[in-house]
Design a protein around this motif. Structure first.
Motif, short mmCIF file in Angstrom:
data_model
loop_
_atom_site.label_atom_id
_atom_site.label_comp_id
_atom_site.label_asym_id
_atom_site.label_seq_id
_atom_site.Cartn_x
_atom_site.Cartn_y
_atom_site.Cartn_z
N CYS A 169 0.86 -1.18 0.00
CA CYS A 169 0.00 0.00 0.00
C CYS A 169 0.90 1.23 0.00
CB CYS A 169 -0.87 0.03 1.25
SG CYS A 169 -1.74 -1.50 1.62
N GLU A 170 0.82 2.01 -1.06
CA GLU A 170 1.67 3.19 -1.16
C GLU A 170 0.81 4.44 -1.18
OE1 GLU A 170 5.37 5.02 -3.78
OE2 GLU A 170 4.57 3.05 -4.26
N SER A 171 1.14 5.37 -0.29
CA SER A 171 0.38 6.62 -0.20
C SER A 171 0.91 7.63 -1.22
CB SER A 171 0.49 7.22 1.20
OG SER A 171 1.75 7.84 1.37
N PRO A 172 0.12 8.64 -1.55
CA PRO A 172 0.61 9.69 -2.46
C PRO A 172 1.84 10.41 -1.92
CG PRO A 172 -1.77 9.81 -2.24
CD PRO A 172 -1.29 8.81 -1.23
N THR A 173 2.07 10.34 -0.62
CA THR A 173 3.25 10.99 -0.03
C THR A 173 4.49 10.09 -0.06
OG1 THR A 173 2.69 10.22 2.18
CG2 THR A 173 1.80 12.37 1.52
N GLY A 174 4.32 8.85 -0.55
CA GLY A 174 5.46 7.95 -0.66
C GLY A 174 5.61 6.95 0.46
N GLN A 175 4.81 7.06 1.53
CA GLN A 175 4.90 6.08 2.62
C GLN A 175 4.39 4.74 2.12
OE1 GLN A 175 6.05 6.31 6.11
NE2 GLN A 175 6.01 4.16 5.55
N THR A 206 9.26 -1.23 11.26
CA THR A 206 9.77 -0.44 10.15
C THR A 206 11.00 -1.13 9.58
OG1 THR A 206 8.98 1.60 11.18
CG2 THR A 206 10.66 1.83 9.48
N ASP A 207 10.98 -1.38 8.28
CA ASP A 207 12.13 -1.97 7.62
C ASP A 207 13.27 -0.97 7.65
OD1 ASP A 207 13.84 -2.28 5.00
OD2 ASP A 207 12.93 -4.25 5.37
N ILE A 260 3.33 -4.72 8.31
CA ILE A 260 2.29 -5.16 9.26
C ILE A 260 2.45 -6.66 9.44
CG2 ILE A 260 -0.17 -5.19 9.78
CD1 ILE A 260 1.12 -2.34 9.34
N GLU A 261 2.84 -7.06 10.66
CA GLU A 261 3.16 -8.44 10.96
C GLU A 261 2.04 -9.19 11.68
OE1 GLU A 261 5.88 -9.91 9.96
OE2 GLU A 261 7.40 -8.36 9.70
N ASN A 268 5.63 -2.20 16.85
CA ASN A 268 4.85 -1.13 17.48
C ASN A 268 3.55 -0.88 16.73
OD1 ASN A 268 5.74 0.32 15.25
ND2 ASN A 268 7.39 1.30 16.38
N PHE A 269 2.83 0.11 17.18
CA PHE A 269 1.53 0.48 16.60
C PHE A 269 1.69 0.95 15.16
CE2 PHE A 269 -1.61 3.78 15.70
CZ PHE A 269 -2.80 3.13 15.98
#
Length: 167
Positions: free
Chosen positions: A12-18, A51-52, A60-61, A99-100
């Motif tokens: 899942c890629e956001s428009p902001t690049g996350q 976070t990788d 998401i694990e 984490n969350f």
């Protein structure tokens, strides 16, 4: 943008690049909570991951399932503090690497969308986390589709898309 990648994982890629990567095991285990019967209550919990280090992607694990103290009806789900306690335990057991990463819940509709209550909930949760800098994932599992959103602190929720879910 939503895209299946190796081994049934969902990117899942956001428009902001996350970038968020949802493990196939998470997608498969969420299916258990689909509200396919008229007696099925809404279910929900929190998304947990890491976070990788190299790519900065959020992986998401796992997720919390409905717990003692939650309130569930056909059309509502209220998370109890049990989810926070479970997250803290997982965080400690993972040596502070898990984490969350967001929230999930079900809706008794084919193609889900956030209700006004959902929008208030995600806003309250992320704005209560003082050191939150990254966006969080928000999943709503319907009877046919999984809706995927992200939300940033002090900003509106952004829809990334839907994927079909096969029971």
């Amino acid at each position: 943008m939503l895209q299946y990648i190796t081994n049934g994982r969902l990117k899942c890629e956001s428009p902001t690049g996350q970038i968020f990567i949802i493990q196939a095991s998470v997608l498969n285990n969420l299916k258990y909570f689909m509200q396919l019967k008229s007696s099925s209550p809404e279910s929900g919990g929190i998304l947990i991951g890491r976070t990788d280090i190299n790519t900065k992607s959020k992986i998401i694990e796992t997720f919390t399932q409905p717990m003692e103290g939650d309130r569930q009806t056909r059309t509502t789900f209220y998370r109890s503090k049990s989810h926070q306690h479970a997250l803290k335990r997982i965080w400690i057991e993972s040596e502070q690497s898990f984490n969350f990463q967001g929230l999930w819940h079900t809706h008794p509709e084919d193609t889900p969308s956030p209700s006004p209550t959902d929008l208030i909930d995600i806003s309250n949760v992320i704005n209560s986390i003082s050191d939150l800098e990254d966006p969080v994932l928000y999943l709503i599992l319907g009877r046919i589709k999984l809706g995927i959103w992200i939300s940033f602190k002090n900003h509106k929720i952004m829809h990334l898309g839907y994927i079909n879910i096969e029971k």
